[in-house]
Design an enzyme around this catalytic site. Sequence first.
Site, mmCIF file in Angstrom:
data_model
loop_
_atom_site.group_PDB
_atom_site.id
_atom_site.type_symbol
_atom_site.label_atom_id
_atom_site.label_comp_id
_atom_site.label_asym_id
_atom_site.label_seq_id
_atom_site.Cartn_x
_atom_site.Cartn_y
_atom_site.Cartn_z
ATOM 1 C CB ALA A 1 -0.872 -0.020 1.245
ATOM 2 N N GLY B 1 0.433 -4.908 1.007
ATOM 3 C CA GLY B 1 -0.777 -4.939 0.180
ATOM 4 C C GLY B 1 -0.552 -5.609 -1.168
ATOM 5 C CD GLU C 1 -2.429 -7.375 3.216
ATOM 6 O OE1 GLU C 1 -2.070 -6.224 2.863
ATOM 7 O OE2 GLU C 1 -3.010 -7.596 4.294
ATOM 8 C CD GLU D 1 1.601 -5.428 5.814
ATOM 9 O OE1 GLU D 1 2.388 -6.365 6.053
ATOM 10 O OE2 GLU D 1 0.899 -5.388 4.796
#
Length: 260
Positions: free
Chosen positions: A66, A112, A115, A135
């Site tokens: 992200a 992300g 993911e 993270e």
Amino acid sequence: MQFKNLLITSEGNTAIITIDRPTKLNALNKATIEELHYAFKDLEKDKNVKVIILTGSGEKAFVAGADISEFANFSEKEGGKLASKGHKQLFDFVENLSTPVIAAVNGFALGGGLELAMACHFRVASHNARMGLPEVSLGVIPGYGGTQRLPQLIGRGRAMEMILTASMIDAAKALEFGLVNYVVEQEHLMDLCMKFAGKISNNSPVAISYAIKAVNAGFNNSINGFKAEIEAFGSCFGTSDFKEGTTAFLEKRKANFPGA
Ligand code: COA
């Protein structure tokens, strides 16, 4: 919708979505997540598209996570909203798409990015790919389904190791863990994904959509997967694809599925 962060191309019945922010290692900013939502939605509606391949632009990254610059100053409330919106708009959306999505992991798939690859129906990686959920090194946890999909794919102990150490694994380890199905040289990555796409395209799109639904049902605590399978199995019998598939077999010819 005009896409600023994506390239959409097609080859036969296969659409290829390339996340195109190479200078930011294809990091998922808000705009890219939104564009991906609409791209997947449009392609799912297109009857000519039987498979979607998702990859990243350049030779270095699939998606490096992200976009950290966008959420660095978020409050608790904003953080929660970021995750719930992302699940709905992209990660759950892709997982439940009725058109199969193959992740062509062509480099870093972090946070992300991993993911997103895990939300795809299966993954193929190039040798240079490196994967991880870093993270906790940023003081946060995976928020786009990583704490759930990683243990589902590789088992709880291995997932705990990856999440708690925030370390990256290389493509060979990802293959050993079952996080990716195959590892190939980068120049062969799209060819291999296209090969799978070709095989999938020969099959009934309707049966494929039911199969995705039934497999996913087993990972949803509020649904009985076996019951969902029985229902989906029964539904297949009312489709033109089923009539064509069984008739073609009995007539010893290749099926030409109408897709309904
Ligand atoms: N969010 C925002 N920008 C990112 C990013 C991310 N997740 N990942 C990489 N970028 C940007 C970098 O800031 C840099 O931008 P700049 O050139 O404007 O400074 C550019 O992409 C290139 O990255 P850089 O770090 O210079 O490349 P590198 O080869 O040295 O390192 C990584 C590659 C993947 C190891 C490193 O970029 C990294 O650790 N990224 C963050 C991974 C992460 O923690 N993801 C989870 C987020 S929740």
